[in-house]
Design a protein around this motif. Sequence first.
Motif, short mmCIF file in Angstrom:
data_model
loop_
_atom_site.label_atom_id
_atom_site.label_comp_id
_atom_site.label_asym_id
_atom_site.label_seq_id
_atom_site.Cartn_x
_atom_site.Cartn_y
_atom_site.Cartn_z
N GLU A 126 0.83 -1.21 0.00
CA GLU A 126 0.00 0.00 0.00
C GLU A 126 0.86 1.26 0.00
OE1 GLU A 126 -3.32 2.42 2.69
OE2 GLU A 126 -2.41 0.58 3.47
N ASN A 127 1.92 1.27 0.81
CA ASN A 127 2.75 2.46 0.92
C ASN A 127 3.40 2.83 -0.41
OD1 ASN A 127 2.18 2.71 3.65
ND2 ASN A 127 3.95 1.49 4.29
N VAL A 128 3.74 1.80 -1.20
CA VAL A 128 4.38 2.06 -2.49
C VAL A 128 3.35 2.42 -3.54
CG1 VAL A 128 5.80 1.06 -4.33
CG2 VAL A 128 6.33 0.56 -1.94
N VAL A 129 2.28 1.64 -3.62
CA VAL A 129 1.31 1.87 -4.69
C VAL A 129 0.58 3.21 -4.49
CG1 VAL A 129 -0.71 0.71 -3.66
CG2 VAL A 129 -0.42 0.70 -6.13
N LEU A 130 0.42 3.64 -3.24
CA LEU A 130 -0.23 4.93 -2.99
C LEU A 130 0.55 6.07 -3.64
CD1 LEU A 130 -2.41 6.66 -1.69
CD2 LEU A 130 -1.07 6.62 0.45
N GLU A 131 1.88 5.97 -3.61
CA GLU A 131 2.70 6.99 -4.27
C GLU A 131 2.38 7.07 -5.76
OE1 GLU A 131 6.87 6.41 -3.66
OE2 GLU A 131 6.62 5.87 -1.54
N TYR A 132 2.22 5.92 -6.39
CA TYR A 132 1.95 5.87 -7.83
C TYR A 132 0.54 6.35 -8.12
CZ TYR A 132 6.35 3.56 -8.95
OH TYR A 132 7.68 3.30 -9.14
N TRP A 133 -0.42 5.97 -7.27
CA TRP A 133 -1.79 6.46 -7.46
C TRP A 133 -1.84 7.98 -7.35
CZ3 TRP A 133 -4.21 2.57 -3.45
CH2 TRP A 133 -4.41 1.33 -4.07
N GLN A 134 -1.21 8.52 -6.32
CA GLN A 134 -1.27 9.96 -6.09
C GLN A 134 -0.52 10.73 -7.16
OE1 GLN A 134 0.13 10.08 -1.96
NE2 GLN A 134 -1.95 10.53 -1.27
N ASP A 135 0.59 10.18 -7.64
CA ASP A 135 1.34 10.84 -8.70
C ASP A 135 0.49 10.91 -9.97
OD1 ASP A 135 3.93 11.88 -9.86
OD2 ASP A 135 3.67 10.12 -11.12
N ALA A 136 -0.14 9.78 -10.33
CA ALA A 136 -1.00 9.78 -11.52
C ALA A 136 -2.19 10.71 -11.33
CB ALA A 136 -1.48 8.36 -11.80
N ASP A 137 -2.75 10.72 -10.14
CA ASP A 137 -3.91 11.57 -9.83
C ASP A 137 -3.55 13.04 -10.00
OD1 ASP A 137 -6.67 11.72 -8.78
OD2 ASP A 137 -5.73 12.71 -7.07
N SER A 138 -2.39 13.43 -9.51
CA SER A 138 -1.97 14.84 -9.58
C SER A 138 -1.69 15.28 -11.01
CB SER A 138 -0.73 15.07 -8.72
OG SER A 138 0.39 14.37 -9.25
N LYS A 139 -1.32 14.32 -11.86
CA LYS A 139 -1.01 14.62 -13.26
C LYS A 139 -2.22 14.46 -14.18
CE LYS A 139 3.85 13.21 -12.88
NZ LYS A 139 4.86 12.21 -13.30
N GLY A 140 -3.33 14.01 -13.61
CA GLY A 140 -4.52 13.77 -14.42
C GLY A 140 -4.39 12.56 -15.31
N GLU A 141 -3.56 11.59 -14.90
CA GLU A 141 -3.34 10.37 -15.70
C GLU A 141 -4.16 9.22 -15.14
OE1 GLU A 141 1.33 11.49 -16.81
OE2 GLU A 141 0.87 9.87 -15.39
N SER A 142 -4.46 8.27 -16.00
CA SER A 142 -5.22 7.08 -15.60
C SER A 142 -4.53 5.83 -16.12
CB SER A 142 -6.65 7.14 -16.16
OG SER A 142 -7.35 8.25 -15.65
N TYR A 143 -4.48 4.79 -15.27
CA TYR A 143 -3.88 3.53 -15.67
C TYR A 143 -4.72 2.37 -15.15
CZ TYR A 143 0.22 6.46 -16.54
OH TYR A 143 1.06 7.44 -16.99
N PHE A 144 -4.56 1.23 -15.77
CA PHE A 144 -5.23 0.02 -15.29
C PHE A 144 -4.53 -0.50 -14.04
CE2 PHE A 144 -6.52 -0.30 -19.85
CZ PHE A 144 -7.89 -0.30 -19.65
N PRO A 145 -5.25 -1.28 -13.22
CA PRO A 145 -4.62 -1.85 -12.02
C PRO A 145 -3.32 -2.59 -12.31
CG PRO A 145 -6.99 -2.18 -11.93
CD PRO A 145 -6.69 -1.59 -13.28
N HIS A 146 -3.31 -3.40 -13.36
CA HIS A 146 -2.09 -4.17 -13.64
C HIS A 146 -0.97 -3.26 -14.13
CE1 HIS A 146 -3.47 -4.01 -17.87
NE2 HIS A 146 -2.21 -4.26 -18.20
N GLU A 147 -1.32 -2.14 -14.78
CA GLU A 147 -0.28 -1.22 -15.25
C GLU A 147 0.44 -0.57 -14.08
OE1 GLU A 147 -1.76 0.25 -19.62
OE2 GLU A 147 -2.74 1.18 -17.89
N PHE A 148 -0.30 -0.23 -13.02
CA PHE A 148 0.35 0.29 -11.82
C PHE A 148 1.32 -0.75 -11.25
CE2 PHE A 148 -3.20 3.42 -11.59
CZ PHE A 148 -2.45 4.56 -11.34
N MET A 149 0.89 -2.01 -11.21
CA MET A 149 1.76 -3.05 -10.65
C MET A 149 2.98 -3.28 -11.54
SD MET A 149 0.11 -3.38 -7.95
CE MET A 149 1.23 -4.53 -7.16
N TYR A 150 2.77 -3.25 -12.85
CA TYR A 150 3.91 -3.36 -13.77
C TYR A 150 4.93 -2.25 -13.50
CZ TYR A 150 1.75 -6.82 -16.99
OH TYR A 150 1.22 -7.95 -17.57
#
Length: 323
Positions: A126-150
């Motif tokens: 959670e601690n790692v993936v939250l960084e990626y979620w928030q970074d994408a959110d701040s940039k207005g980007e969207s990715y699939f769940p598996h793309e975040f994990m990749y």
Amino acid sequence: MGPITQFIDHHYRHFNAAALKDAAKGYKLHMDNGGQMLVTLAGAMSTAELGLSLAEMIRQGKVHAISCTGANLEEDVFNLVAHNHYERIPNYRDLTPADEQKLLERHLNRVTDTCIPEEEAIRRIENVVLEYWQDADSKGESYFPHEFMYKILLSGKLEQYYQIDPKNSWLLAAAEKNLPMVVPGWEDSTLGNIFTGHIIKGDIKKSTTVKGGIEYMKTWAEWYMAASKRAPVGFFQIGGGIAGDFPICVVPMLEQDLGHEDIPLWSYFAQISDSTTSYGSYSGAIPNEKITWGKLSPTTPSYIVESDATIVAPLIFAYVMGK
């Protein structure tokens, strides 16, 4: 042929054993003829450590796409970073409600005979993936769940936590090949629940930061149309449920709902299932039922092995790899 293949050829002659061998031979023939294969993962296949065999199948080019539940997506990574903290409980059938409460108090989430440690597995990811979620959110980007994990796996951010040989992570093998993937119903997974919690708290502003099922089906349709023009596509289903039902529907959708002509049906079908073949369940439906829905043809090589996938899948994979 290796010893496992020879053993299966010699001993597996009748009933579910014969069905296993027939499905394995069909899979191998499909590969030998240049076909492509989708593998679907239901249940808790990642916690069962299917990566021990599936990762090598991916690396050898014998899997061309994956459909899995959100649980299987995340639990492969949980096992990768927290394996030494898992606890196996062989006598799980003897546990009392009080025993189960004690596991909860120790932050151990039980999956049959195996407990996933909350702090070392779930919260670490959670601690790692939250960084990626928030970074994408701040940039207005969207990715699939598996793309975040990749992205996370390929970044190397988790390497310091690896507790198994990374060659046994099927998701890492898939990430390295950028394997096409769909994760229908991701919202009901642990990380899906955590993402929702962060939306509610306001840590993430847009729920569309993680793409959902409709977007998955759209990209899946695009993949199938392109892939089926290159070579026949087979369907190897482990378990039932949404991991199998979601991707197989792409064929009738393209033909019946979009009016595309000459859409190839699935050219191979096999399922490992312990579901009762009655009561109207999709998981327990025999392959012939799929003919009526425009998914398979009467001539599609079709197999069903009514057994435990944790036993059957590694044997079939070994056979396909000639081990």
